[in-house]
Write an enzyme that holds these catalytic residues in place. Structure first.
Site, PDB file in Angstrom:
ATOM      1  CB  ILE A  78     -49.868 -35.894   3.678  1.00 23.39           C
ATOM      2  CG1 ILE A  78     -50.702 -35.979   5.114  1.00 23.39           C
ATOM      3  CG2 ILE A  78     -49.251 -37.019   3.595  1.00 23.39           C
ATOM      4  CD1 ILE A  78     -52.144 -37.124   3.797  1.00 23.39           C
ATOM      5  CG  ASP A  79     -48.794 -31.873   9.566  1.00 25.37           C
ATOM      6  OD1 ASP A  79     -47.809 -32.223   8.896  1.00 25.37           O
ATOM      7  OD2 ASP A  79     -48.765 -33.210   9.888  1.00 25.37           O
TER       8      ASP A  79
ATOM      9  CG  HIS B 124     -47.110 -41.577   3.421  1.00 26.96           C
ATOM     10  ND1 HIS B 124     -47.086 -41.382   4.695  1.00 26.96           N
ATOM     11  CD2 HIS B 124     -46.003 -42.494   2.372  1.00 26.96           C
ATOM     12  CE1 HIS B 124     -46.742 -43.095   4.748  1.00 26.96           C
ATOM     13  NE2 HIS B 124     -45.945 -43.358   3.391  1.00 26.96           N
TER      14      HIS B 124
ATOM     15  CB  CYS C 131     -58.270 -28.636 -18.686  1.00 30.17           C
ATOM     16  SG  CYS C 131     -58.223 -29.995 -17.748  1.00 30.17           S
TER      17      CYS C 131
ATOM     18  CB  SER D 214     -48.495 -47.288  14.855  1.00 32.11           C
ATOM     19  OG  SER D 214     -48.607 -46.719  13.089  1.00 32.11           O
TER      20      SER D 214
HETATM   21  P1  NAD Z   1     -50.482 -43.851  12.908  1.00 34.50           P
HETATM   22  O1  NAD Z   1     -50.904 -43.383  13.148  1.00 34.50           O
HETATM   23  O2  NAD Z   1     -50.199 -45.435  12.292  1.00 34.50           O
HETATM   24  O3  NAD Z   1     -49.807 -43.738  14.734  1.00 34.50           O
HETATM   25  C1  NAD Z   1     -48.931 -42.893  15.047  1.00 34.50           C
HETATM   26  C2  NAD Z   1     -48.822 -42.774  16.367  1.00 34.50           C
HETATM   27  O4  NAD Z   1     -48.675 -41.508  16.971  1.00 34.50           O
HETATM   28  C3  NAD Z   1     -49.498 -44.108  17.084  1.00 34.50           C
HETATM   29  O5  NAD Z   1     -48.539 -45.161  17.827  1.00 34.50           O
HETATM   30  C4  NAD Z   1     -49.404 -43.115  17.972  1.00 34.50           C
HETATM   31  O6  NAD Z   1     -50.018 -43.821  19.670  1.00 34.50           O
HETATM   32  C5  NAD Z   1     -48.624 -42.129  18.642  1.00 34.50           C
HETATM   33  N1  NAD Z   1     -48.934 -40.793  19.122  1.00 34.50           N
HETATM   34  C6  NAD Z   1     -50.192 -40.169  19.187  1.00 34.50           C
HETATM   35  N2  NAD Z   1     -49.946 -38.940  19.251  1.00 34.50           N
HETATM   36  C7  NAD Z   1     -48.979 -39.070  20.200  1.00 34.50           C
HETATM   37  C8  NAD Z   1     -48.205 -37.747  20.821  1.00 34.50           C
HETATM   38  N3  NAD Z   1     -48.558 -36.542  20.755  1.00 34.50           N
HETATM   39  N4  NAD Z   1     -46.663 -37.988  20.936  1.00 34.50           N
HETATM   40  C9  NAD Z   1     -46.057 -39.009  20.197  1.00 34.50           C
HETATM   41  N5  NAD Z   1     -46.431 -40.031  19.551  1.00 34.50           N
HETATM   42  C10 NAD Z   1     -48.508 -39.978  19.816  1.00 34.50           C
HETATM   43  O7  NAD Z   1     -48.912 -42.873  12.258  1.00 34.50           O
HETATM   44  P2  NAD Z   1     -47.755 -42.805  11.333  1.00 34.50           P
HETATM   45  O8  NAD Z   1     -47.042 -44.240  11.189  1.00 34.50           O
HETATM   46  O9  NAD Z   1     -47.329 -41.769  10.405  1.00 34.50           O
HETATM   47  O10 NAD Z   1     -48.418 -43.647   9.942  1.00 34.50           O
HETATM   48  C11 NAD Z   1     -49.596 -43.285   9.159  1.00 34.50           C
HETATM   49  C12 NAD Z   1     -49.942 -43.399   7.942  1.00 34.50           C
HETATM   50  O11 NAD Z   1     -51.464 -42.089   8.534  1.00 34.50           O
HETATM   51  C13 NAD Z   1     -48.406 -42.386   7.351  1.00 34.50           C
HETATM   52  O12 NAD Z   1     -48.737 -42.812   6.209  1.00 34.50           O
HETATM   53  C14 NAD Z   1     -49.437 -40.555   6.918  1.00 34.50           C
HETATM   54  O13 NAD Z   1     -49.205 -40.864   5.825  1.00 34.50           O
HETATM   55  C15 NAD Z   1     -51.020 -40.750   7.709  1.00 34.50           C
HETATM   56  N6  NAD Z   1     -51.177 -39.571   8.361  1.00 34.50           N
HETATM   57  C16 NAD Z   1     -50.806 -38.232   8.398  1.00 34.50           C
HETATM   58  C17 NAD Z   1     -51.598 -37.472   9.209  1.00 34.50           C
HETATM   59  C18 NAD Z   1     -50.608 -36.207   9.390  1.00 34.50           C
HETATM   60  O14 NAD Z   1     -50.018 -35.764   8.369  1.00 34.50           O
HETATM   61  N7  NAD Z   1     -50.750 -35.123  10.377  1.00 34.50           N
HETATM   62  C19 NAD Z   1     -52.434 -38.301   9.865  1.00 34.50           C
HETATM   63  C20 NAD Z   1     -52.835 -39.440  10.282  1.00 34.50           C
HETATM   64  C21 NAD Z   1     -52.433 -39.803   9.128  1.00 34.50           C
END
Ligand code: NAD
Length: 254
Positions: A109-110, A125, A160, A199
C-alpha cells in the site's frame, strides 16, 4: 563474493521467465523491506508499539479511529516519508519497460512500485498515501492529511469536516472488486507468476498464485523465509528481493 548456488537459481529463474509469454509479478511487504518499510511477518517484521489487530482492522477503526491516526502519525508516515524505491522495485519497472513483465499485482500500500516507474500496478489493498472522506467521499492527499494531523487527531475532512479514512483495505473489508477481477484475470492467464517478498498467508490475495498453478502456469518465489507454496513452486529463491531481482533483470535484458 557471488554465491554460485544463488547465481544458479537466478539463472534458472531467468530461463523460466524467458520462455514465458505472459509474465506477472505478485509482490508483498518484503519487496519494500529494503526501503525501510517494516513487514508484518518475518524477521524484524513487527511494528511493536502498535497492534495490527487494531490499526489494520475495520471494526477497531470504527470504534477508535484515533488509534489508527496516532499509528499513522507516529509510525507509518515517518516510514513512508523516508522510503524510496529500492533496487527490487527498479528491476521490476525495468522488466515492464522492456516488455518482459505484463503487470504487477501488489499487496503493498506504499506506492513504491509506481514511484519506481511501474505502470500497470494492481493495488489489491489500496494505497496508504490516499484518504477518503466517509461523509462526502472527497479524496484527500497525503500532504493535506499530514498538515491536518498537526492540529487535529482524528483529522477532519477539509471539505465538510467529516471523518477521514485511509484508502486501504483493512482486515474485515472486501478487496476492491474491479481490481480483484483484473488481478484474477492476470493470474489465470499468466504462464509464469513471479512472487516477490510475500509470506503468502494473507487471503484472498495469496490465492492468486494458486490460480496461476490451477491454470497450468508456473510460480517462481523470491522470498526470505518459507511460504505455503514453496513445495509446488517451479523454483524458490530464499534471498532478499533487492539482491535477486536486479541480477534477474540483468540476465533478461541480455
Ligand atoms: P508479510 O509481512 O506477510 O510477508 C513478507 C515476507 O517477506 C516475509 O515472509 C518476510 O520474511 C519476507 N521478506 C522480508 N524481507 C525481505 C526481503 N528483503 N526480500 C524478500 N523477502 C523478504 O507481507 P505480505 O505477504 O505482503 O502480507 C502482509 C499484508 O500487510 C499485506 O496485506 C500488505 O497490504 C500489508 N503490508 C504492506 C506493507 C507495504 O505496503 N510496504 C508493509 C507491511 C504490511
Amino acid at each position: 563474493m557471488a554465491d554460485p548456488g544463488l547465481q544458479n537459481l537466478i539463472g534458472r529463474a531467468a530461463g523460466l521467465l524467458r520462455g514465458a509469454q505472459r509474465r506477472v509479478a505478485f509482490t508483498g511487504a518484503g519487496v519494500s523491506a529494503d526501503s525501510g518499510i517494516p513487514t508484518y511477518r518475518g524477521a524484524g517484521g513487527l511494528w511493536t508499539r502498535y497492534d495490527p489487530d487494531k490499526y489494520a482492522n475495520i471494526n477497531y477503526f470504527r470504534k477508535d479511529p484515533a488509534y489508527y491516526w496516532r499509528f499513522f502519525r507516529d509510525v507509518r508516515y515517518p516510514a513512508l516519508d523516508s522510503a524510496h524505491p529500492n533496487a527490487a522495485h527498479a528491476a521490476l519497472a525495468a522488466l515492464e519497460r522492456s516488455g518482459q513483465l505484463d503487470a504487477i499485482i501488489t499487496q503493498n500500500i506504499d506506492g513504491l512500485h509506481q514511484e519506481a516507474g511501474s505502470e500497470r500496478v494492481l493495488e489489491l489493498h489500496g494505497n496508504t498515501r490516499r484518504f477518503l472522506c466517509q461523509q462526502c467521499a472527497a479524496v484527500v492527499d497525503l500532504a493535506t492529511v499530514w498538515n491536518l494531523l498537526q492540529s487535529a487527531l482524528p483529522p477532519p475532512c477539509p471539505e465538510c469536516g467529516g471523518g477521514l479514512r485511509p484508502d486501504v483495505v483493512l482486515f474485515g473489508e472486501m478487496l476492491p472488486e474491479q481490481i480483484l477481477r483484473q488481478a484474477v484475470e492476470a493470474a489465470r492467464s499468466a504462464d509464469v507468476m513471479l512472487v516477490v517478498g510475500s509470506s503468502l498467508v494473507v487471503q484472498p490475495a495469496a490465492g492468486l498464485p494458486v490460480l496461476t498453478l490451477e491454470h497450468g502456469g508456473r510460480v517462481l518465489i523470491v522470498n526470505v523465509g518459507d511460504t505455503p507454496l514453496d513445495g509446488v513452486a517451479a523454483l524458490k529463491i530464499d534471498a532478499g528481493a533487492a539482491e535477486v531481482l536486479p541480477q534477474l533483470a540483468a540476465l533478461l535484458e541480455k
